[in-house]
Write a protein that holds these residues in place. Structure first.
Motif, PDB file in Angstrom:
ATOM      1  N   MET A 173      62.147  22.733 -19.635  1.00  0.00           N
ATOM      2  CA  MET A 173      61.571  22.798 -21.186  1.00  0.00           C
ATOM      3  C   MET A 173      60.134  23.468 -21.255  1.00  0.00           C
ATOM      4  O   MET A 173      59.805  24.319 -22.225  1.00  0.00           O
ATOM      5  CB  MET A 173      61.342  21.326 -21.154  1.00  0.00           C
ATOM      6  CG  MET A 173      61.330  20.484 -22.643  1.00  0.00           C
ATOM      7  SD  MET A 173      62.818  20.775 -23.371  1.00  0.00           S
ATOM      8  CE  MET A 173      62.480  19.910 -24.751  1.00  0.00           C
ATOM      9  N   ALA A 174      59.446  23.484 -20.252  1.00  0.00           N
ATOM     10  CA  ALA A 174      58.076  24.018 -19.961  1.00  0.00           C
ATOM     11  C   ALA A 174      58.258  25.447 -20.105  1.00  0.00           C
ATOM     12  O   ALA A 174      57.552  26.248 -21.101  1.00  0.00           O
ATOM     13  CB  ALA A 174      57.407  23.678 -18.887  1.00  0.00           C
ATOM     14  N   LEU A 175      59.331  26.317 -19.685  1.00  0.00           N
ATOM     15  CA  LEU A 175      59.106  27.687 -19.901  1.00  0.00           C
ATOM     16  C   LEU A 175      59.498  28.027 -21.058  1.00  0.00           C
ATOM     17  O   LEU A 175      59.239  29.027 -21.665  1.00  0.00           O
ATOM     18  CB  LEU A 175      60.272  28.109 -18.694  1.00  0.00           C
ATOM     19  CG  LEU A 175      59.827  28.201 -17.184  1.00  0.00           C
ATOM     20  CD1 LEU A 175      60.734  29.263 -16.536  1.00  0.00           C
ATOM     21  CD2 LEU A 175      58.434  29.032 -17.361  1.00  0.00           C
ATOM     22  N   LEU A 176      60.780  27.437 -21.727  1.00  0.00           N
ATOM     23  CA  LEU A 176      61.024  27.815 -22.951  1.00  0.00           C
ATOM     24  C   LEU A 176      59.910  27.464 -24.050  1.00  0.00           C
ATOM     25  O   LEU A 176      59.757  28.405 -24.928  1.00  0.00           O
ATOM     26  CB  LEU A 176      62.348  26.566 -23.554  1.00  0.00           C
ATOM     27  CG  LEU A 176      63.581  27.169 -22.972  1.00  0.00           C
ATOM     28  CD1 LEU A 176      64.691  26.270 -23.570  1.00  0.00           C
ATOM     29  CD2 LEU A 176      63.765  28.661 -23.242  1.00  0.00           C
ATOM     30  N   ILE A 177      59.137  26.381 -23.992  1.00  0.00           N
ATOM     31  CA  ILE A 177      58.034  26.409 -24.727  1.00  0.00           C
ATOM     32  C   ILE A 177      56.784  27.363 -24.654  1.00  0.00           C
ATOM     33  O   ILE A 177      56.250  27.890 -25.452  1.00  0.00           O
ATOM     34  CB  ILE A 177      57.489  25.049 -24.562  1.00  0.00           C
ATOM     35  CG1 ILE A 177      58.349  23.800 -25.125  1.00  0.00           C
ATOM     36  CG2 ILE A 177      56.266  24.916 -25.400  1.00  0.00           C
ATOM     37  CD1 ILE A 177      58.087  22.454 -24.883  1.00  0.00           C
ATOM     38  N   LEU A 178      56.570  27.596 -23.104  1.00  0.00           N
ATOM     39  CA  LEU A 178      55.732  28.629 -22.914  1.00  0.00           C
ATOM     40  C   LEU A 178      56.153  29.877 -23.598  1.00  0.00           C
ATOM     41  O   LEU A 178      55.286  30.637 -24.038  1.00  0.00           O
ATOM     42  CB  LEU A 178      55.789  28.932 -21.409  1.00  0.00           C
ATOM     43  CG  LEU A 178      54.967  29.963 -20.804  1.00  0.00           C
ATOM     44  CD1 LEU A 178      53.511  29.807 -21.087  1.00  0.00           C
ATOM     45  CD2 LEU A 178      54.907  30.199 -19.346  1.00  0.00           C
ATOM     46  N   ALA A 179      57.342  30.420 -23.452  1.00  0.00           N
ATOM     47  CA  ALA A 179      57.863  31.765 -24.212  1.00  0.00           C
ATOM     48  C   ALA A 179      57.375  31.658 -25.813  1.00  0.00           C
ATOM     49  O   ALA A 179      57.078  32.304 -26.251  1.00  0.00           O
ATOM     50  CB  ALA A 179      59.312  31.811 -24.139  1.00  0.00           C
ATOM     51  N   GLY A 180      57.548  30.478 -26.540  1.00  0.00           N
ATOM     52  CA  GLY A 180      57.137  30.330 -27.819  1.00  0.00           C
ATOM     53  C   GLY A 180      55.727  30.361 -27.934  1.00  0.00           C
ATOM     54  O   GLY A 180      55.246  31.341 -28.941  1.00  0.00           O
ATOM     55  N   LEU A 181      55.064  29.612 -27.016  1.00  0.00           N
ATOM     56  CA  LEU A 181      53.518  29.733 -26.847  1.00  0.00           C
ATOM     57  C   LEU A 181      53.026  31.268 -27.111  1.00  0.00           C
ATOM     58  O   LEU A 181      52.082  31.825 -27.740  1.00  0.00           O
ATOM     59  CB  LEU A 181      52.922  28.851 -25.823  1.00  0.00           C
ATOM     60  CG  LEU A 181      52.815  27.467 -26.071  1.00  0.00           C
ATOM     61  CD1 LEU A 181      52.105  26.924 -24.920  1.00  0.00           C
ATOM     62  CD2 LEU A 181      52.163  27.267 -27.377  1.00  0.00           C
ATOM     63  N   GLN A 182      53.668  32.093 -26.145  1.00  0.00           N
ATOM     64  CA  GLN A 182      53.188  33.200 -26.023  1.00  0.00           C
ATOM     65  C   GLN A 182      53.351  34.567 -27.001  1.00  0.00           C
ATOM     66  O   GLN A 182      52.809  35.347 -27.255  1.00  0.00           O
ATOM     67  CB  GLN A 182      53.800  33.974 -24.608  1.00  0.00           C
ATOM     68  CG  GLN A 182      53.171  33.436 -23.513  1.00  0.00           C
ATOM     69  CD  GLN A 182      53.753  33.829 -22.177  1.00  0.00           C
ATOM     70  OE1 GLN A 182      54.990  34.297 -22.096  1.00  0.00           O
ATOM     71  NE2 GLN A 182      52.994  33.959 -21.037  1.00  0.00           N
ATOM     72  N   MET A 183      54.361  33.832 -27.910  1.00  0.00           N
ATOM     73  CA  MET A 183      54.526  34.830 -29.130  1.00  0.00           C
ATOM     74  C   MET A 183      53.648  34.701 -30.223  1.00  0.00           C
ATOM     75  O   MET A 183      53.677  35.367 -31.277  1.00  0.00           O
ATOM     76  CB  MET A 183      56.139  34.462 -29.648  1.00  0.00           C
ATOM     77  CG  MET A 183      56.988  35.248 -29.024  1.00  0.00           C
ATOM     78  SD  MET A 183      58.586  34.550 -29.537  1.00  0.00           S
ATOM     79  CE  MET A 183      58.669  35.057 -31.145  1.00  0.00           C
ATOM     80  N   ILE A 184      52.834  33.552 -30.042  1.00  0.00           N
ATOM     81  CA  ILE A 184      51.692  33.398 -31.100  1.00  0.00           C
ATOM     82  C   ILE A 184      50.647  34.233 -31.061  1.00  0.00           C
ATOM     83  O   ILE A 184      49.848  34.258 -29.732  1.00  0.00           O
ATOM     84  CB  ILE A 184      50.988  32.083 -31.156  1.00  0.00           C
ATOM     85  CG1 ILE A 184      52.296  30.917 -31.051  1.00  0.00           C
ATOM     86  CG2 ILE A 184      49.877  31.922 -32.140  1.00  0.00           C
ATOM     87  CD1 ILE A 184      51.681  29.713 -30.997  1.00  0.00           C
ATOM     88  N   PRO A 185      50.140  35.135 -31.735  1.00  0.00           N
ATOM     89  CA  PRO A 185      49.158  36.183 -31.320  1.00  0.00           C
ATOM     90  C   PRO A 185      47.783  35.624 -31.271  1.00  0.00           C
ATOM     91  O   PRO A 185      47.507  34.662 -31.739  1.00  0.00           O
ATOM     92  CB  PRO A 185      49.209  37.051 -32.606  1.00  0.00           C
ATOM     93  CG  PRO A 185      50.128  36.317 -33.690  1.00  0.00           C
ATOM     94  CD  PRO A 185      50.920  35.209 -33.007  1.00  0.00           C
ATOM     95  N   ALA A 186      46.876  35.999 -30.497  1.00  0.00           N
ATOM     96  CA  ALA A 186      45.636  35.618 -30.068  1.00  0.00           C
ATOM     97  C   ALA A 186      44.661  35.732 -31.283  1.00  0.00           C
ATOM     98  O   ALA A 186      44.073  34.761 -31.499  1.00  0.00           O
ATOM     99  CB  ALA A 186      44.974  36.122 -28.876  1.00  0.00           C
ATOM    100  N   GLU A 187      44.931  36.709 -32.271  1.00  0.00           N
ATOM    101  CA  GLU A 187      44.078  36.723 -33.299  1.00  0.00           C
ATOM    102  C   GLU A 187      44.039  35.527 -34.056  1.00  0.00           C
ATOM    103  O   GLU A 187      43.041  35.277 -34.879  1.00  0.00           O
ATOM    104  CB  GLU A 187      44.337  38.022 -34.433  1.00  0.00           C
ATOM    105  CG  GLU A 187      44.326  39.393 -33.404  1.00  0.00           C
ATOM    106  CD  GLU A 187      45.748  39.766 -32.781  1.00  0.00           C
ATOM    107  OE1 GLU A 187      46.681  39.766 -33.457  1.00  0.00           O
ATOM    108  OE2 GLU A 187      45.797  39.704 -31.547  1.00  0.00           O
TER     109      GLU A 187
END
Lengths: 345, 428
Positions: free
Chosen positions: A219-233
């Motif tokens: 679960m954590a890894l799938l969510i992490l993948a989603g989090l990383q797609m959010i641009p920092a800007e």
């Protein structure tokens, strides 16, 4: 997610194909597209062939079997004879918990038959699914947020978190069986004398604890993948506008991670609905930990055809849950994507 | 999309796949064995395969080497299965169902014999295929038979033994009541009194049917019909339920399989313990064992004398689909001859099926539990011999578990057991 960039240009021609070629549409164009489509089909054929063997045939075979009666014993010879067509009786026997009666009819399944366990197994399956998926989502989200930060030893943490997920479930179950033994470390550590595998509520929670331990990293890894797609800007802009951390989480992280989160929850739910190995090894299905899959496996030993009916029922139940997810909870995802696609044009 | 041609190759491939895989399938059920002996391969010789679960104590390979050296034209290949009984069962079912001719000889657990025989998968061991069973322990032969015909030749046997603490128990108990009377000794010493295997798994069927048989009851009658609404069956199951309620069986007993019980006994936490012969070696050799020098062994306690142990063990069966049945039969005879039986006993601690070996001085010196085990096996009752064994064992487990835990009265549990078995064997 990212379907517009999908690596399957073969699909494009079917929906027009204009964006690929920059020259204006001409006479030769249609032929090129048609032959490309044909090529694609031939290239796909081996895959379809393989899928037909390993997926379509077993499913059809199982469904055909589920309409056959199980072999009965010929009292004269003592040999089993083919049961013949059963109509829907295999299905109705499960759903209404009816078993064969000695005089030929049916009776309500007495306790001790598998038939008497259908609804309780269904209940147990959903009980496990709802509780484990909820726990895993909350803990997984928390772990993902920690892993998404930049800190020293981040890759080590990411690798370490994966360990429970990497261990085969059967091994995990065996480990937890030792932990939950009466003389095991679980009772020693907390100075308790709980019969973890010998009474109902502890047995259920033993399964839930082991499953959560094992699958939260996934679960954590799938969510992490989603989090990383959010641009920092986006976060920076929000910060400039004075959004608090909670607001940033609620207004940015949650909506943007939702597609990935939904997929993760869907996967886990479908997975949890077929839960088998953990309870099978931990408790052998005693004390109300028999899931539908355990019931299917037990039934296989008593009669294939009835087991085929039960697995078809399980399949339908899982299908309905998946459908509800995609239709009602995931509907937003689809809409957003098509909306974005239209906007581009 | 526009052209149906697009789908053509795909559909063709799909259709082909279905036809191909359909060839691999095939119905199961009974097979009528027609044709003469030649057609059935009764006289044929040639290479065969022997199928057995994991060879943990490395006894099968040396034997097969010995056989192969003597029979260069009828070599035996060893197909080793996993060490899980359920998986071995399922593997055999799948291969018999598929009429696999390469499963010539298979090692069959005593409880599967009836099921496989009733499915028509096992070659009856009679007439030309007869195996001499004179000199073998009678219960082991019964366990290999179905409806009066031998289908599997007994290779190894097993029976329950009552282990006890010889430092605390003055004389070994002969009956259940005597044993329960000695539980005060356990209390004085602050340890548990008695435990067998009461977790909900196959071991519970063993223990529950032992309790019922020892009290003079039986799970199934001679016709294979359930016979549980009897005072004897009630007394047997009630013994276990009462002992659990009184604390004579410690409360963690409900989670015990063989290993947990053995551990508790070896740690000095139990006065009496019902288990299989394998415990002996571990209890006297393992460094952590606290019962090394005080290990007593006796037959299981019954109502007025020795109890009725549940029979374990394996038999060797010839598949009806085997092409070289003459060789297969010779190999079965080879497995059960006295020399190899002795080898199984000394190398693998497998209890022999030949009665005379239990008095063999050399063997008894090596395996001191043999005399006790002989009493145990002589009084043993095979687990219910029925082709519906998987359903029968579930019915026993489910209801005995509730009864022992006190969630159900013994009467209700037995009546539910009776109804479940009736329903399972009613067919459809």
């Amino acid at each position: 997610m990212a379907t517009e960039l999908g690596p399957t240009p073969v699909k494009e021609p079917a929906s027009g194909g204009a964006p690929i070629h920059h020259k204006p549409k001409g006479v030769g164009e249609d032929n090129a597209i048609a032959s490309q489509g044909k090529w694609a089909a031939w290239l796909l054929a081996p895959t379809i062939f393989a899928l037909a063997i390993v997926i379509v045939y077993p499913i059809i075979s199982a469904i055909v079997m589920s309409f056959q009666k199980d072999a009965g014993l010929d009292p004269a010879t003592g040999l089993f004879t083919e049961g013949g067509p059963a109509g829907f009786s295999n299905y109705t026997n499960w759903i209404f918990q009816q078993c064969a009666a000695p005089d030929g009819g049916t009776v309500a399944c007495p306790p001790g038959t598998l038939g008497a366990q259908f609804w309780s197994a269904t209940g147990t399956t959903f009980y496990f699914t709802i509780i484990t998926v909820t726990l895993e989502t909350i803990l997984g989200f928390w772990m993902a947020i920690i892993m998404a930060r930049t800190f020293r030893g981040r890759s080590l943490v990411r690798a370490a978190v994966l360990v429970p997920w990497a261990i085969p479930t059967a091994v995990t179950a065996q480990l937890w069986l030792f932990i939950f033994a009466f003389e095991g470390i679980g009772n020693k550590l907390f100075n308790t004398t709980i019969l973890w595998t010998g009474s109902e509520i502890p047995a259920r929670w033993a399964v839930i604890i082991a499953d959560t331990w094992k699958t939260t990293p996934f679960m954590a890894l799938l969510i992490l993948a989603g989090l990383q797609m959010i641009p920092a800007e986006v976060y920076e802009a929000a910060k400039v506008d004075g959004a608090s951390a909670w607001q940033r989480f609620r207004m940015i992280t949650l909506p943007l991670v939702k597609p990935a989160l939904m997929v993760a929850i869907l996967f886990r739910t479908l997975d949890a609905l077929r839960m088998f190995d953990l309870p099978y090894i931990l408790t052998e299905g005693s004390n109300n930990t028999t899931t539908l899959s355990i019931l299917v496996v037990n039934q296989i030993r008593q009669g294939f055809n009835s087991a085929a009916a039960l697995s078809t029922i399980t399949f339908i139940i899982i299908f309905i849950v998946a459908f509800i997810f995609v239709r009602f909870l995931g509907a937003n995802v689809v809409e957003q994507q098509t909306g974005a696609g239209k906007g581009k044009k | 999309m526009k052209t149906p041609k697009f789908l053509l190759p795909v559909a063709a491939a799909g259709a082909l796949a279905l036809t191909l895989s359909a060839c691999g399938g095939g119905g199961g059920g009974a097979t009528a064995t027609g044709g003469g002996d030649a057609a059935n391969g009764l006289d044929a010789r040639g290479p065969i395969t022997y199928v057995q679960g994991k060879d943990n104590s490395n006894v099968v390979r040396p034997l097969i080497e010995k056989w192969n050296a003597a029979h260069p034209n009828e070599k035996v290949t060893f197909k080793e299965q996993t060490d899980q009984a359920d998986q071995q069962h399922d593997d055999l079912v799948q291969n018999y169902q598929a009429k696999n001719p390469n499963y010539d000889v298979a090692s069959v657990d005593v409880v599967w014999t009836a099921e496989f025989a009733a499915k028509g998968w096992l070659q009856p061991l009679k007439d030309k295929m007869a195996v001499d069973t004179a000199g073998m322990l009678k219960p082991t032969v019964e366990a290999g038979s179905y409806k009066g015909t031998l289908y599997a030749a007994p290779v190894s046997s097993d029976g329950g033994i009552l282990y006890y603490r010889s430092d605390l128990v003055p004389t070994a108990p002969k009956t259940w009541d005597e044993m329960m009377g000695m539980c005060s000794i356990a209390k004085e010493n602050g340890i548990g009194c008695f435990a067998g295997q009461y977790a909900k798994y196959e071991g519970l069927t063993v223990n529950a049917s032992e309790a019922i048989n020892s009290a003079g009851g039986s799970v199934l009658n001679a016709d294979g019909k359930p016979n549980l609404n009897t005072p004897e069956a009630k007394e047997g199951l009630q013994n276990l339920a009462t002992a659990y309620a009184d604390g004579n069986i410690p409360k963690e007993g409900i989670t015990f399989q063989e290993e947990q019980g053995r551990q508790a006994f070896q740690d000095g936490k139990l006065l009496f313990h019902r288990n299989w012969p394998y415990v002996y070696n571990l209890a006297v050799t393992e460094g952590s064992s606290k019962v090394k020098d005080v290990l007593g062994m006796t037959a299981l306690p019954g109502k007025d004398g020795p109890g009725a142990s549940t029979l374990g063990g394996h038999s060797a069966a010839v598949s009806v689909y085997s092409k070289n049945k003459a060789t297969a039969l010779d190999f079965v005879k080879f497995l059960v001859n006295e020399e190899n039986q002795k080898f199984f006993a000394t190398q693998g601690s497998l209890a022999p099926v030949i009665e005379a070996l239990y008095e063999d001085k050399e063997l008894v010196a090596k395996l001191p539990y043999l005399p006790v085990l002989k009493t145990s096996i002589e009084n043993a009752v095979p687990r219910p011999v029925t082709p519906f064994y998987p359903a029968v064992t579930k019915a026993i487990q489910e209801n005995a578990y509730s009864a022992i835990k006190g969630e159900k009265t013994v009467d209700a549990a037995l009546s539910d057991m009776q109804k479940s078995i009736e329903s399972a064997s009613a067919g459809q």
